[in-house]
Design an enzyme around this catalytic site. Structure first.
Site, PDB file in Angstrom:
ATOM      1  N   ARG A  93       0.994  -1.264  -0.206  1.00 12.70           N
ATOM      2  CA  ARG A  93       0.008  -0.090  -0.114  1.00 12.70           C
ATOM      3  C   ARG A  93       0.891   1.239  -0.111  1.00 12.70           C
ATOM      4  NH1 ARG A  93      -1.545   2.446   4.355  1.00 12.70           N
ATOM      5  NH2 ARG A  93      -1.725   1.130   5.736  1.00 12.70           N
ATOM      6  N   ASP A 151      -3.849  17.958 -16.412  1.00 13.45           N
ATOM      7  CA  ASP A 151      -4.180  16.687 -16.764  1.00 13.45           C
ATOM      8  C   ASP A 151      -3.560  16.466 -18.311  1.00 13.45           C
ATOM      9  OD1 ASP A 151      -5.166  14.486 -17.849  1.00 13.45           O
ATOM     10  OD2 ASP A 151      -7.351  14.436 -16.382  1.00 13.45           O
ATOM     11  N   TYR A 158     -12.877  17.154 -18.261  1.00 14.24           N
ATOM     12  CA  TYR A 158     -13.385  15.838 -18.400  1.00 14.24           C
ATOM     13  C   TYR A 158     -14.587  15.721 -17.155  1.00 14.24           C
ATOM     14  CZ  TYR A 158     -13.649  10.853 -16.839  1.00 14.24           C
ATOM     15  OH  TYR A 158     -14.282   9.703 -16.330  1.00 14.24           O
ATOM     16  N   LYS A 179      -5.112   5.388 -20.412  1.00 14.82           N
ATOM     17  CA  LYS A 179      -5.434   5.666 -21.826  1.00 14.82           C
ATOM     18  C   LYS A 179      -4.350   5.403 -22.578  1.00 14.82           C
ATOM     19  CE  LYS A 179      -9.552   6.865 -20.285  1.00 14.82           C
ATOM     20  NZ  LYS A 179      -9.623   7.432 -19.041  1.00 14.82           N
TER      21      LYS A 179
HETATM   22  N1  PLP Z   1      -8.598  12.417 -17.174  1.00 15.71           N
HETATM   23  C1  PLP Z   1      -9.184  12.327 -18.377  1.00 15.71           C
HETATM   24  C2  PLP Z   1      -8.915  13.517 -19.529  1.00 15.71           C
HETATM   25  C3  PLP Z   1      -9.904  11.405 -18.754  1.00 15.71           C
HETATM   26  O1  PLP Z   1     -10.425  11.272 -20.034  1.00 15.71           O
HETATM   27  C4  PLP Z   1     -10.318  10.286 -17.742  1.00 15.71           C
HETATM   28  C5  PLP Z   1     -11.149   9.189 -18.156  1.00 15.71           C
HETATM   29  O2  PLP Z   1     -11.724   8.937 -18.918  1.00 15.71           O
HETATM   30  C6  PLP Z   1      -9.755  10.511 -16.550  1.00 15.71           C
HETATM   31  C7  PLP Z   1      -9.084  11.665 -16.085  1.00 15.71           C
HETATM   32  C8  PLP Z   1     -10.095   9.433 -15.451  1.00 15.71           C
HETATM   33  O3  PLP Z   1      -9.403   8.490 -15.590  1.00 15.71           O
HETATM   34  P1  PLP Z   1      -9.858   6.966 -14.953  1.00 15.71           P
HETATM   35  O4  PLP Z   1     -10.754   6.379 -15.730  1.00 15.71           O
HETATM   36  O5  PLP Z   1      -8.337   5.959 -15.165  1.00 15.71           O
HETATM   37  O6  PLP Z   1      -9.873   7.113 -13.341  1.00 15.71           O
END
Ligand code: PLP
Length: 391
Positions: free
Chosen positions: A53, A179, A107, A204
């Site tokens: 962890r 992000d 997002y 992704k």
């Molecule tokens: N940031 C972006 C731009 C995303 O498209 C996503 C998910 O689609 C996330 C964060 C969240 O990621 P996760 O699904 O791995 O938690």
């Protein structure tokens, strides 16, 4: 290759950076350390105890080094999902009573976190237009502590004034978080533009094979260490087998993303000239409002595009049903091409009014392009778009 070698190609670094030296028992591929705990030296400090962890298994350490190298960071931390990375990073720089600025059009999951979960912890947020620095200034409060944005937004693929945001944050003592999921480290390294923390949904592009969920935080050693301590408490560690898969997936990241950049640009051009399409959103197209900025800031425009179906929501749904190669599924950045309607998926958590405000119409179709042949994908889209609407 433990020392960071920025002079080497990203192709080389994706394969070799962070891999254990010497190799474990000579194994070319680092094994999975499927153990929750390790023999521990006397008087080890809490966060250094070798325990799964606490994010310090050999699989974590190798992954952290590879991720830090690819983002040009001092250090990196892998988490159990992209949302875990976002939540952990935000709660590492914000306390109850603080306020943050965030880009409009984030997002959907992040939007929900900022509008529902953080306010419940006493953290307020104002959304601002990244094109308008006056709006950022006007939204600043004495308790504003962070500025949160995305390199490329989802699903309209906007690219803001990234260096301007980083400089503004520095001027006002705010932590800047970005992000970088949609760009990936292949197309952009936001730390080099002045950001404090870069985040990813590693689900992704970084992994690229749609077979795990993971997240990343990268930045200075001090900030990443603060995030690690939070994550140690929250318990959002990534399982060693998922670490192994992510480490493997990242070795082909530059190859995959280069192909996705090229295929998506070709498909964007094809869709732009199609009668059944009333608008295409892709920063690689000269028609995109952020094209010039994207050309300056990005090394490639990424593997996602969106378009408005001329037949609205009904036309878009009909078209998606007729696709044969392209699969209706959420997520992006994998080897398979996926399609969604943002109003019914990533942005379903927003009210129709909120969606309209950020330009997401009912007929908007999002294509997350994989590594199949561009001609095959264009043919699939052509077939699906060209069938006449029933009267
Ligand atoms: N940031 C972006 C731009 C995303 O498209 C996503 C998910 O689609 C996330 C964060 C969240 O990621 P996760 O699904 O791995 O938690």
């Amino acid at each position: 290759m433990t020392a960071r070698r920025r002079d080497l190609s990203i192709l080389t670094r994706a394969v070799h950076a962070g891999e254990p030296e010497p190799r474990v028992e000579g194994a070319l591929v680092q094994p999975v350390f499927q153990t929750s705990t390790y023999e521990t030296a006397e008087d080890t400090g809490y966060h250094d105890i070798p325990y799964l962890r606490l994010n310090n298994s050999p699989n974590h350490v190798a992954l952290h080094r590879k991720l830090a190298d690819l983002e040009g960071a001092e250090d990196a931390l892998v988490t159990s999902s992209g949302m875990a990375a976002i939540y952990t990073a935000l709660l590492s720089v914000l306390d109850s009573g603080d306020h943050l600025l965030a880009q409009r059009g984030l997002y959907g999951g992040t939007h929900t976190l900022l509008t529902q979960d953080l306010p419940a912890l006493g953290i307020g947020c104002d959304f601002v237009d990244l094109q308008d620095a006056d709006e950022w200034r006007a939204a600043l409060r004495p308790n504003t502590k962070a500025f949160y944005i995305e390199t490329i937004t989802n699903p309209l693929l906007n690219v803001g004034d990234l260096p301007g945001v980083a400089a503004f944050a520095r001027e006002h003592g705010l932590a800047s978080l970005i992000d970088n999921t949609l760009a990936s480290p292949v197309n952009c390294n936001p730390l080099a533009l002045g950001f404090d923390l870069v985040l990813h949904s590693a689900t992704k592009y970084l992994n690229g094979h749609s077979d795990l969920v993971a997240g990343v935080i990268a930045g200075s050693g001090a900030l990443v260490s603060r995030c690690k301590h939070k994550l140690d408490h929250f318990g959002g560690t990534l399982d060693p087998h998922a670490c192994f898969l992510l480490q493997r997936g990242m070795k082909t990241l530059p190859l995959r993303v280069a192909q996705q950049n090229a295929t998506t640009l070709a498909l964007a051009g094809f869709l732009e000239s199609h009668d059944a399409v009333s608008g295409v959103y892709y920063p690689g197209l000269a028609s995109h409002p952020d094209h010039d900025r994207a050309r300056n800031l990005l090394r490639g425009f990424g593997g996602m595009l969106s378009f408005d179906h001329a037949g609205g929501g009904r036309g878009a749904r009909e078209m998606i049903r007729r696709l044969e190669l392209v699969t209706r599924a959420v997520s992006l950045g994998g080897v398979e091409t996926l399609v969604t309607m943002p109003a019914a998926s990533s942005h379903a958590g927003l009210s129709p009014a909120e969606r309209r405000e950020i330009g997401i119409g009912d007929g908007l179709v999002r294509l997350a392009v994989g590594i199949e042949g561009a001609d095959d994908l264009a043919a699939d889209l052509e077939r699906a778009l060209s069938v006449a609407e029933p009267a």
